[in-house]
Design a protein around this motif. Sequence first.
Motif, PDB file in Angstrom:
ATOM      1  N   LEU A 140      -7.912  -1.456 -13.677  1.00 46.93           N
ATOM      2  CA  LEU A 140      -8.380  -0.678 -12.527  1.00 46.93           C
ATOM      3  C   LEU A 140      -9.884  -0.437 -12.529  1.00 46.93           C
ATOM      4  O   LEU A 140     -10.357   0.603 -12.067  1.00 46.93           O
ATOM      5  N   LYS A 141     -10.661  -1.414 -13.003  1.00 46.68           N
ATOM      6  CA  LYS A 141     -12.119  -1.280 -12.984  1.00 46.68           C
ATOM      7  C   LYS A 141     -12.726  -1.767 -11.665  1.00 46.68           C
ATOM      8  O   LYS A 141     -13.845  -1.405 -11.330  1.00 46.68           O
ATOM      9  N   VAL A 142     -11.982  -2.627 -10.946  1.00 47.20           N
ATOM     10  CA  VAL A 142     -12.455  -3.131  -9.648  1.00 47.20           C
ATOM     11  C   VAL A 142     -11.708  -2.358  -8.568  1.00 47.20           C
ATOM     12  O   VAL A 142     -10.503  -2.547  -8.370  1.00 47.20           O
ATOM     13  N   ARG A 143     -12.424  -1.492  -7.873  1.00 50.66           N
ATOM     14  CA  ARG A 143     -11.780  -0.635  -6.876  1.00 50.66           C
ATOM     15  C   ARG A 143     -12.240  -0.940  -5.455  1.00 50.66           C
ATOM     16  O   ARG A 143     -11.694  -0.391  -4.506  1.00 50.66           O
ATOM     17  N   ARG A 144     -13.224  -1.803  -5.317  1.00 53.86           N
ATOM     18  CA  ARG A 144     -13.687  -2.179  -3.977  1.00 53.86           C
ATOM     19  C   ARG A 144     -12.991  -3.447  -3.518  1.00 53.86           C
ATOM     20  O   ARG A 144     -12.563  -4.275  -4.321  1.00 53.86           O
TER      21      ARG A 144
END
Length: 402
Positions: A140-144
């Motif tokens: 969940l480090k990429v949220r865009r």
Amino acid sequence: MNLLKRFYCRTFQVILRIALPFLPYRNPKFLGKAEDVPDLLKEKGLCRPLLVTDQTLRELGVTRNLERVLRASGFPLAVYDGTRQNPTTQMAEEALALYHQENCDCLIAFGGGSPMDCAKAVGARVALPKTELKKMAGILKVRRRTPPMIAIPTTAGTGSETTLAAVIVDGETRHKYVINSFPLIPDYAVLDAATVHSLPYPVAASTGMDAMTHAVEAYIGRSTTKETRADAERAVKLVFANIEDAASHQNVQAEQNMLVAAHLAGRAFSRSYVGYVHAVSHSLSGQYDMPHGLTNAILLPIVLELYGPKAYKKLARLAVAAGLGEAGESEETLARRFNQAVYDLNARLGIPNHIEGILEEDIDRLASFADKEANPLYPVPVLWGREQLKTIYREAVKPHGG
């Protein structure tokens, strides 16, 4: 593994399992064939796709039809074909540069897991232009939102067309890590047997066993759901029934069935995760540039043996689901029969029963990488720390399955 770390790992896994129903998992929408891609792009108002593939597929002409229909439909197609086995950060950056240079607005990943991983890494970098890939490792480090992606698998194995994972190798350290984030799930997938028909036998065999590994590890873990268990059982049954005919291209239906198996297995492990087979396999394929599907295939029955009785109950259920036994037999008998069936299937496919080239001086560092990847995320049947994980590497160099 010490008691405190064991408590932390299991607590983390329980919390994640409770959260599963609330997480934004989604399945890609399906296209019937590659020729449907131009119409989809027009419908979505997309103009400039970047095709991420590898040079071998282009040289074999596998991408030719897609490139032809896209250009005939008026799309100024940009192509990055520098992806290789175990894609690196440098490859992702090269593809990213081309994406920006050609003012692209979407991605088409065409190939096996490597082009898909590379394309996902490009999408992550477009979404987070100031963040290095290694800082996106984990969950969940990429949220865009990433650019729209169409995935066209040419191997029936990785299931990457439905997963939130991108596996990348640091080009300098050779450390292999996984980026797990929901925006990386492709928006569309093409499951067309025509794309796997020219796959060389050894590649088809090892990638098919990659699908088996995904399904088995998802099934025997401690974070399953009714849906992931059903997907994994169906995938395992399909692999046992179809992989040999599909790998030798005996019939198109077997190839289509293997694509379905890989997709189901990918769907299962996206939600229920994998285990120590993958953690060890990633470290080996990153260090020695080995094919990931091949290392998974060899390691799977070895690790299942090491799990021992903790995995018997679920392996017994898989054995019954695959038609390898009856529900009334003992769990140990069924589990051992399942494991032997994997050894036997590997042998018929020409897959070795051990891994050559693992250096003793590398094992401590490789086990550290595996420990970091797997713990606390992977809900394995038995928790092992770095010292225990070293056993897998040492067992892998010995012939098994006789």
